[in-house]
Scaffold this motif. Structure first.
Motif, short mmCIF file in Angstrom:
data_model
loop_
_atom_site.label_atom_id
_atom_site.label_comp_id
_atom_site.label_asym_id
_atom_site.label_seq_id
_atom_site.Cartn_x
_atom_site.Cartn_y
_atom_site.Cartn_z
N ALA A 11 26.84 -12.82 15.61
CA ALA A 11 27.16 -13.08 14.19
C ALA A 11 28.24 -12.12 13.70
N LEU A 12 28.20 -10.89 14.15
CA LEU A 12 29.22 -9.91 13.78
C LEU A 12 30.59 -10.35 14.31
N HIS A 13 30.65 -10.74 15.56
CA HIS A 13 31.90 -11.25 16.14
C HIS A 13 32.43 -12.44 15.35
N GLU A 14 31.54 -13.37 15.04
CA GLU A 14 31.96 -14.58 14.31
C GLU A 14 32.51 -14.23 12.94
N ARG A 15 31.92 -13.24 12.30
CA ARG A 15 32.37 -12.84 10.97
C ARG A 15 33.69 -12.07 11.02
N LEU A 16 33.89 -11.27 12.04
CA LEU A 16 35.07 -10.41 12.12
C LEU A 16 36.29 -11.12 12.71
N ALA A 17 36.07 -12.10 13.56
CA ALA A 17 37.19 -12.75 14.25
C ALA A 17 38.10 -13.46 13.25
N PRO A 18 39.42 -13.22 13.33
CA PRO A 18 40.34 -13.84 12.39
C PRO A 18 40.61 -15.32 12.69
N SER A 19 40.22 -15.77 13.89
CA SER A 19 40.43 -17.17 14.27
C SER A 19 39.46 -17.53 15.38
N ARG A 20 39.32 -18.83 15.59
CA ARG A 20 38.45 -19.29 16.69
C ARG A 20 39.01 -18.84 18.04
N LYS A 21 40.33 -18.87 18.16
CA LYS A 21 40.97 -18.46 19.42
C LYS A 21 40.68 -16.99 19.71
N ALA A 22 40.80 -16.12 18.69
CA ALA A 22 40.51 -14.69 18.88
C ALA A 22 39.04 -14.49 19.23
N PHE A 23 38.16 -15.21 18.54
CA PHE A 23 36.73 -15.11 18.84
C PHE A 23 36.45 -15.51 20.29
N ASP A 24 36.98 -16.65 20.70
CA ASP A 24 36.72 -17.13 22.06
C ASP A 24 37.19 -16.11 23.10
N LEU A 25 38.35 -15.53 22.89
CA LEU A 25 38.91 -14.57 23.83
C LEU A 25 38.04 -13.31 23.91
N VAL A 26 37.77 -12.72 22.76
CA VAL A 26 37.07 -11.42 22.73
C VAL A 26 35.59 -11.58 23.07
N TRP A 27 34.92 -12.55 22.47
CA TRP A 27 33.48 -12.73 22.73
C TRP A 27 33.25 -13.09 24.20
N THR A 28 34.06 -14.00 24.74
CA THR A 28 33.89 -14.38 26.14
C THR A 28 34.08 -13.16 27.04
N HIS A 29 35.10 -12.36 26.76
CA HIS A 29 35.33 -11.14 27.55
C HIS A 29 34.12 -10.21 27.47
N CYS A 30 33.60 -9.99 26.28
CA CYS A 30 32.46 -9.09 26.11
C CYS A 30 31.23 -9.60 26.87
N VAL A 31 31.00 -10.91 26.83
CA VAL A 31 29.87 -11.50 27.57
C VAL A 31 30.08 -11.33 29.07
N ILE A 32 31.30 -11.54 29.54
CA ILE A 32 31.60 -11.37 30.97
C ILE A 32 31.38 -9.92 31.39
N VAL A 33 31.86 -8.98 30.60
CA VAL A 33 31.66 -7.56 30.92
C VAL A 33 30.16 -7.25 30.97
N CYS A 34 29.40 -7.83 30.07
CA CYS A 34 27.95 -7.66 30.08
C CYS A 34 27.34 -8.20 31.37
N ARG A 35 27.78 -9.35 31.77
CA ARG A 35 27.24 -9.95 33.00
C ARG A 35 27.61 -9.12 34.23
N ILE A 36 28.82 -8.55 34.23
CA ILE A 36 29.22 -7.67 35.33
C ILE A 36 28.34 -6.42 35.35
N ALA A 37 28.14 -5.82 34.18
CA ALA A 37 27.29 -4.63 34.10
C ALA A 37 25.87 -4.94 34.57
#
Length: 198
Positions: A11-37
């Motif tokens: 919800a924080l990401h969705e609120r802070l992201a200036p666009s859907r494209k920015a959200f998709d890029l950053v959130w997906t990266h964060c989820v991937i980093v989480c899965r790697i960890a």
């Protein structure tokens, strides 16, 4: 310390992201980093708080949102600032320092006051080094995925070559982490997300 759950962080990401494209890029990266960890934690008995690592992974790049201007343009020249911007942002949101540090202490293999002064980086002079086991694991996992256009996974050998340009100390720090944590199996994730593996 209360650790926010996935829904709250999303919800924080969705609120802070200036666009859907920015959200998709950053959130997906964060989820991937989480899965790697998580793969790294599952592979070897690391003495870390898994819930804290998960939150750190999902929060570490929120500062990227502050690099978009009102037209949606991304300021690549200021990218090195995304960590301190994320730290400031989480502090403004009332997050504890332990969580804020995942933002400011994950860039590269860590930034020292000397790095900042020598390279004339646009950052407040300080040491931004991963210190706890959780911070170190988030920083390490982050090295294996890039938000380039298009996004890609980065294998350990490729990152080892990349980090050379930042000096012997950074090379040694990456080697130490590689020896400690091992190398994640990225091929299944690359296939799942449709990102290249370089």
């Amino acid at each position: 310390m209360r650790i926010p759950g996935d829904g709250e962080i999303l919800a924080l990401h969705e609120r802070l992201a200036p666009s859907r494209k920015a959200f998709d890029l950053v959130w997906t990266h964060c989820v991937i980093v989480c899965r790697i960890a998580e793969r790294l934690m599952d592979a070897g008995g690391l003495d870390v708080d898994k819930e804290l690592v998960r939150a750190g992974c999902l929060l570490h790049d929120v500062g990227v949102y502050r690099l978009y201007d009102i037209t949606g343009e991304f300021d690549h020249r200021q990218y090195v600032r995304h960590g301190v911007l994320g730290h400031e942002l989480l502090a403004e949101e009332g997050f504890p320092e332990t969580l804020c540090r995942f933002c400011s202490h994950h860039t590269g293999m860590g930034l020292t006051r000397d790095d900042i002064e020598r390279q004339n980086l646009p950052l407040p002079p300080a040491d931004y080094l991963a210190e706890t086991g959780e911070e170190r694991l988030v920083m390490y996992a982050d090295k294996f995925h890039s938000k380039t256009d298009p996004p890609s996974f980065v294998n350990a050998s490729s990152y080892a070559v990349h980090v050379r340009r930042f000096g012997g100390g950074k090379v040694a720090a990456f080697k130490e982490m590689r020896d400690l944590y091992g190398e994640p199996d990225l091929e299944p994730l690359a296939a799942e997300y449709g990102h290249t593996l370089v």
